[in-house]
Design an enzyme around this catalytic site. Sequence first.
Site, PDB file in Angstrom:
ATOM      1  N   HIS A 104      46.998  47.466  44.989  1.00 21.74           N
ATOM      2  CA  HIS A 104      46.244  46.404  44.328  1.00 21.74           C
ATOM      3  C   HIS A 104      45.535  45.584  45.397  1.00 21.74           C
ATOM      4  O   HIS A 104      46.087  45.331  46.474  1.00 21.74           O
ATOM      5  CB  HIS A 104      47.185  45.489  43.538  1.00 21.74           C
ATOM      6  CG  HIS A 104      46.633  44.107  43.306  1.00 21.74           C
ATOM      7  ND1 HIS A 104      46.970  43.025  44.105  1.00 21.74           N
ATOM      8  CD2 HIS A 104      45.750  43.635  42.396  1.00 21.74           C
ATOM      9  CE1 HIS A 104      46.335  41.954  43.688  1.00 21.74           C
ATOM     10  NE2 HIS A 104      45.590  42.282  42.654  1.00 21.74           N
ATOM     11  N   ASN A 106      42.562  42.117  45.634  1.00 24.95           N
ATOM     12  CA  ASN A 106      41.683  41.162  44.975  1.00 24.95           C
ATOM     13  C   ASN A 106      41.083  40.252  46.030  1.00 24.95           C
ATOM     14  O   ASN A 106      41.789  39.760  46.909  1.00 24.95           O
ATOM     15  CB  ASN A 106      42.461  40.330  43.942  1.00 24.95           C
ATOM     16  CG  ASN A 106      41.612  39.243  43.318  1.00 24.95           C
ATOM     17  OD1 ASN A 106      41.600  38.112  43.789  1.00 24.95           O
ATOM     18  ND2 ASN A 106      40.911  39.593  42.258  1.00 24.95           N
ATOM     19  N   ARG A 108      38.297  36.885  46.007  1.00 26.15           N
ATOM     20  CA  ARG A 108      37.676  36.041  44.993  1.00 26.15           C
ATOM     21  C   ARG A 108      37.231  34.706  45.583  1.00 26.15           C
ATOM     22  O   ARG A 108      37.733  34.244  46.608  1.00 26.15           O
ATOM     23  CB  ARG A 108      38.648  35.793  43.841  1.00 26.15           C
ATOM     24  CG  ARG A 108      39.935  35.113  44.259  1.00 26.15           C
ATOM     25  CD  ARG A 108      40.941  35.049  43.115  1.00 26.15           C
ATOM     26  NE  ARG A 108      42.167  34.373  43.518  1.00 26.15           N
ATOM     27  CZ  ARG A 108      43.194  34.971  44.096  1.00 26.15           C
ATOM     28  NH1 ARG A 108      43.150  36.280  44.323  1.00 26.15           N
ATOM     29  NH2 ARG A 108      44.277  34.295  44.443  1.00 26.15           N
TER      30      ARG A 108
END
Length: 304
Positions: A104, A106, A108
């Site tokens: 995973h 991410n 942002r």
Amino acid sequence: MISKEQIAADYQTIQDEICRALEAVDGKATFEEEKWEREGGGGGRTRVIQDGNIFEKGGVNFSAVEGELPEVMKKALKVDSNDFFATGVSIVIHPNHPLVPIIHMNIRYFELPSSFGDGQEPVRWFGGGIDLTPHYIDDEDARFFHGSLKAVCDQFNADFYTRFKKWADDYFFIKHRNETRGIGGIFYDRITASEDMSWDDIFGFSKALGRSFIPIYTELVNCHKRESFTADQQQWQYQRRSRYAEFNLVYDAGTKFGLETNGRIESILMSLPPTARWLYNYQPQPGSEEERTLSLLKKDINWV
């Protein structure tokens, strides 16, 4: 400070780079793209890969959304602003091979436009992280993974890896199981400019982390994709996937944010595995690799 439009554009480029590379690694499946618009403002590009040589299901999503911030999110974020802007890239890959780990990532950026120009410091920050969830923990893989993340962090700040690894250990923890989701990685949130780092430096770190995904995961996939596995190992994979689903549905902040801000459901729940099992009171065989993996799902292991 670089503009929010440039941040979103650079994140889209990273999404493109990662999708091309993952298709090359898999060698069979290609990404299906769906562009969407959010009611209230903004939208994104959902890209899903399925039924490949290696990747049973994976998503590489980009979004840039804006609009009114719901009251529940104001309280959660401890802000008073009515409007928000958020952009990022989110990735989850579920391989079909139990010896290839789930991954995973991410990256942002979040901004409260209504806080600009009111005489106060603008409210904005970067966040992100990357963590690995092996179905079977391999010490060499863990050292490589964490060593690679430390190298990225050290380019920008000597304290980042230690701080962000601890943050990941605490964040990716399944409280009701008393176990970590996997071997962790790094996680950070609300990182802002300081005397030591400019906004451009922090954005540079965000992009460097995003671009570390492919060399790291390609190495892990290529190490294991040709290894044979048994039906029992596949069933264990499905059992471990159930823990992944539990974390994302119960604790994951991104899932909560997406649901609370009227996000696109298919994109939000892209992270869930295609197949998982919940066996009642499952206990691995003493001395097995499954038991060893469970014994290593702990915080504060120095993998480097």
